[in-house]
Enzyme design. Structure first.
Site, PDB file in Angstrom:
ATOM      1  N   GLU A 139     -20.204  12.638  -5.357  1.00 54.98           N
ATOM      2  CA  GLU A 139     -19.526  11.535  -4.977  1.00 54.98           C
ATOM      3  C   GLU A 139     -20.323  10.167  -5.333  1.00 54.98           C
ATOM      4  OE1 GLU A 139     -18.512  11.615  -0.800  1.00 54.98           O
ATOM      5  OE2 GLU A 139     -16.620  10.778  -1.246  1.00 54.98           O
ATOM      6  N   ASN A 161       0.814  -1.370   0.020  1.00 54.68           N
ATOM      7  CA  ASN A 161       0.156   0.169   0.038  1.00 54.68           C
ATOM      8  C   ASN A 161       0.968   1.147   0.015  1.00 54.68           C
ATOM      9  OD1 ASN A 161      -2.027   1.945   0.530  1.00 54.68           O
ATOM     10  ND2 ASN A 161      -2.172   1.458   2.622  1.00 54.68           N
TER      11      ASN A 161
HETATM   12  O1  M6R Z   1     -10.145  10.283   6.402  1.00 55.05           O
HETATM   13  P1  M6R Z   1     -10.506  11.811   6.287  1.00 55.05           P
HETATM   14  O2  M6R Z   1     -11.572  12.504   7.087  1.00 55.05           O
HETATM   15  O3  M6R Z   1      -9.063  12.706   6.314  1.00 55.05           O
HETATM   16  O4  M6R Z   1     -10.730  11.932   4.476  1.00 55.05           O
HETATM   17  C1  M6R Z   1     -10.804  13.410   4.111  1.00 55.05           C
HETATM   18  C2  M6R Z   1     -11.452  13.197   2.586  1.00 55.05           C
HETATM   19  O5  M6R Z   1     -10.997  12.406   1.509  1.00 55.05           O
HETATM   20  C3  M6R Z   1     -12.965  12.651   2.919  1.00 55.05           C
HETATM   21  O6  M6R Z   1     -13.564  13.562   3.827  1.00 55.05           O
HETATM   22  C4  M6R Z   1     -13.763  12.484   1.341  1.00 55.05           C
HETATM   23  O7  M6R Z   1     -13.854  13.918   1.067  1.00 55.05           O
HETATM   24  C5  M6R Z   1     -15.145  11.942   1.422  1.00 55.05           C
HETATM   25  N1  M6R Z   1     -15.085  10.628   0.629  1.00 55.05           N
HETATM   26  C6  M6R Z   1     -16.221  12.700   1.276  1.00 55.05           C
HETATM   27  O8  M6R Z   1     -17.634  11.954   1.599  1.00 55.05           O
END
Ligand code: M6R
Length: 618
Positions: free
Chosen positions: A494, A102
């Site tokens: 999304e 990963n």
């Molecule tokens: O895990 P995280 O909260 O750091 O992720 C941040 C964004 O990638 C995340 O909120 C993304 O925008 C979501 N898929 C939205 O629903």
């Protein structure tokens, strides 16, 4: 990005354990999946482009022998498209060694060239196969066929981010793994042990886990594990017990994880509030180990986050500035360090992340700390990288969020940020204890209020079905309603692949209103009538403006707000609440709407195309 599982034991068939883990980790990436096991002195590997279900079909068609040791992977493609060949595991060394990975190995091109001059050939376009070949070369030529030593030496040569797991036929009792800027957790069983990108990779089998640190290597056998640094010095992980059980990571009768997680929100808010204040309303954020004198000296707050978490930060900014009177900025984490931000020892940086693994946010945390700022993480994943690297952490207790679209994490991030704001107000004397207690009591009412919004889910779902074929949907809000509008639009893009935009309603007449034509659906988040600066009246005017131009208006308004009725094609009611708390309610119908539109369009709600749950590459 990418889910990794490893299993070594005695009593279970490795492939079944691994497939189960991959199913639970599939939210991390779902372009392709694969398993490799050691059986009868050889490595057997099955891998397939597509979902874990496609891999299972492949294994059903070409069964794998029973084995007690194996590794598995579910992929979000970086180097090389999502094909069978590029899928992990990669088997190298004439079938003797297999790796899953990963992350991104940034110096893979030079390593590949170096290995090619030694006669290595490659089947795939991946950086992972190169790392595997390097590991094999080191294993044979420098490490006296000791896989742990080979991994230490290899890890020293890799640049970028990697969790790399390897098995080798010469040492069929062990998995060796390295961790650098990418997550890896050990699951500790009895006579069996596990590895996972996170605990959901093995939660069905054990809740005893060990957090690995960056720059560590683990050698895992059925009887135990030992950890070293990349230099070979003995090291230790941090044991912890997973507080949720496997049912929290199940759909529980809902059509999708997203739907289930939307309905988890009352509990997520309750759990995030739980135990953080006493009866007098005094906050005791035990885990926030930053000296009060440091918090008193803060003269600026910068919230760094991405996507939905950044919108939670935008909501929080209104509360922090209002309650604490500290200037607060919200910055997309990936933009933060590139604009040379003004960060000093008096700056408090708040990093918001559900996964705690978002690379952009992690890099922003590092940059902030290098500049001398204190960093507080608001995070949902215990033991993940961002809280580990921050000075302090405030966990959201939303439970595992599996759907790629963030829902309950968003709501609980706002709650946690509000707790932080109230704590700052308490420490700095901006608010009296009874004022803080008043706000806490209002927060405590939110779980029931969210539950009552959820009772109207059917109305919103029907609307979702009705509008599923729209060309685009617009969302308008003001003040805290603005980030809610942005979040509503993001959810729809999304999961439903429907063009949508969120705007500050006041901005409408500065351009976006040109988009409005006959039949254009426009959601409007209406502030409470008791809101400051007569915002309510201004938003009601905004509804009229779009309605006059042919928009179909879907109005989210408080119960009893009759002013909006004549301008609304549809009204979604939410309970009355103080203005700053309204996002906890107004967001919920937008989540349900996006989920319903995606279902009506026949899409996979939990695993939207091109996305992954945690974005561990920059
Ligand atoms: O895990 P995280 O909260 O750091 O992720 C941040 C964004 O990638 C995340 O909120 C993304 O925008 C979501 N898929 C939205 O629903």
């Amino acid at each position: 990005m990418c889910g990794i599982v490893g299993y070594v034991g005695g009593g279970r068939d490795a492939k079944s354990v691994i497939i189960e883990g991959l199913r639970r980790l599939e939210y991390r990436g779902y372009d392709s999946a694969g398993v490799a096991v050691v059986a009868d002195g050889r490595i057997e590997c099955r891998k397939k482009a597509g979902k874990v279900a496609d891999l299972e079909a492949e294994i059903a068609a070409h069964p794998l022998d029973a084995s007690h040791l194996g590794i598995g992977h579910t992929r979000w493609a970086t180097h090389g498209g999502p094909t069978d060949v590029n899928a992990h595991p990669h088997v190298v060394g004439g079938g003797k060694l297999a790796v899953v990975h990963n992350g991104i190995i940034e110096n893979f091109a030079s390593l590949r060239a170096e290995l090619e001059t030694k006669g290595y050939t490659f089947l795939s376009e991946t950086d992972t196969e190169v790392a595997g070949a390097l590991l094999f070369d080191v294993y044979v030529n420098q490490a006296s066929q000791d896989l742990t030593r080979a991994m230490q030496l290899t890890a020293q040569r890799l640049e970028g981010a990697f969790t790399l797991l390897a098995i080798e036929v010469g040492q069929p009792d062990r998995i060796v793994a390295a961790r650098w800027n990418s997550p890896l957790v050990i699951g500790v069983g009895e006579g069996e042990n596990f590895l996972g990108s996170d605990v959901s990779g093995f939660i069905e089998f054990t809740r005893d886990a060990v957090e690995m640190d960056n720059g560590q290597i683990v050698t895992l056998t059925a009887d135990g594990y030992s950890i070293t640094t990349f230099d070979g010095a003995s090291a230790e992980g941090k044991p912890f017990r997973v507080e949720w059980d496997v049912t929290a990571a199940e759909k529980g009768g809902y059509n999708s994880f997203m739907e289930k997680e939307i309905h988890d929100q009352p509990a997520a808010v309750r759990d995030t509030l739980y135990g953080r204040f006493n009866e007098e309303g005094r906050l005791t954020l035990d885990e926030l180990r930053i000296d009060e004198s440091v918090l008193r000296s803060v003269n600026k707050i910068i919230i760094v986050a991405c996507g939905t978490a950044a919108y939670a930060g935008q909501v929080a900014r209104y509360a922090i500035e209002h309650w604490c009177r500290i200037p607060t900025e919200v910055e997309l984490a990936h933009e933060f360090r590139y604009r040379d931000p003004i960060v000093t020892e008096q700056t408090l940086v708040v990093a918001v992340s559900q996964s705690g693994e978002t690379m952009d946010t992690l890099m922003a945390v590092r940059h902030a700390r290098e500049q001398g700022a204190k960093v507080i993480a608001i995070c949902n994943t215990v033991g993940s990288s961002i809280p580990r690297e921050a000075d302090a952490v405030l966990y959201t207790y939303a439970g595992p969020e599996i759907a790629v679209a963030s829902t309950k994490a968003f709501i609980s991030q706002i709650v946690a940020a509000y707790l932080l704001a109230l704590y700052l107000a308490q420490v700095r004397g901006n608010k009296f204890t009874d004022e803080i207690r008043g706000i806490i009591e209002q927060l405590q009412e939110m779980p029931d209020k969210i539950a009552s919004v959820l009772e109207n889910a059917d109305q919103v779902r029907e609307l979702g079905q009705e509008l599923a074929n729209s060309k685009s949907v617009l969302f308008l809000g003001r003040h805290v309603g603005f980030p809610v509008a942005l979040e509503g639009a993001l959810k729809l893009k999304e999961v439903a692949y429907l063009h949508s935009e969120g705007f500050a309603a006041g901005e409408l007449k500065h351009g976006p209103i040109a988009l409005v034509e006959e039949g254009q659906p426009v959601f409007v988040i209406v502030p409470s009538k008791s809101s400051r600066h007569s915002l309510h009246a201004k938003v009601v005017s905004n509804i009229q403006e779009v309605r006059a131009r042919g928009a179909v208006t879907i109005v989210i308004a408080e119960e009893g707000d009759e002013d909006v009725v004549q301008f609304a094609n549809h009204i979604i009611r939410i309970p009355e609440s103080p203005g700053l708390l309204q996002p906890l309610l107004a967001t919920v119908p937008l989540q349900i709407f996006a989920c319903a539109v995606a279902e009506a369009r026949g899409l996979n709600v939990d695993q939207p195309r091109n996305l992954a749950k945690s974005v561990t590459v920059e």
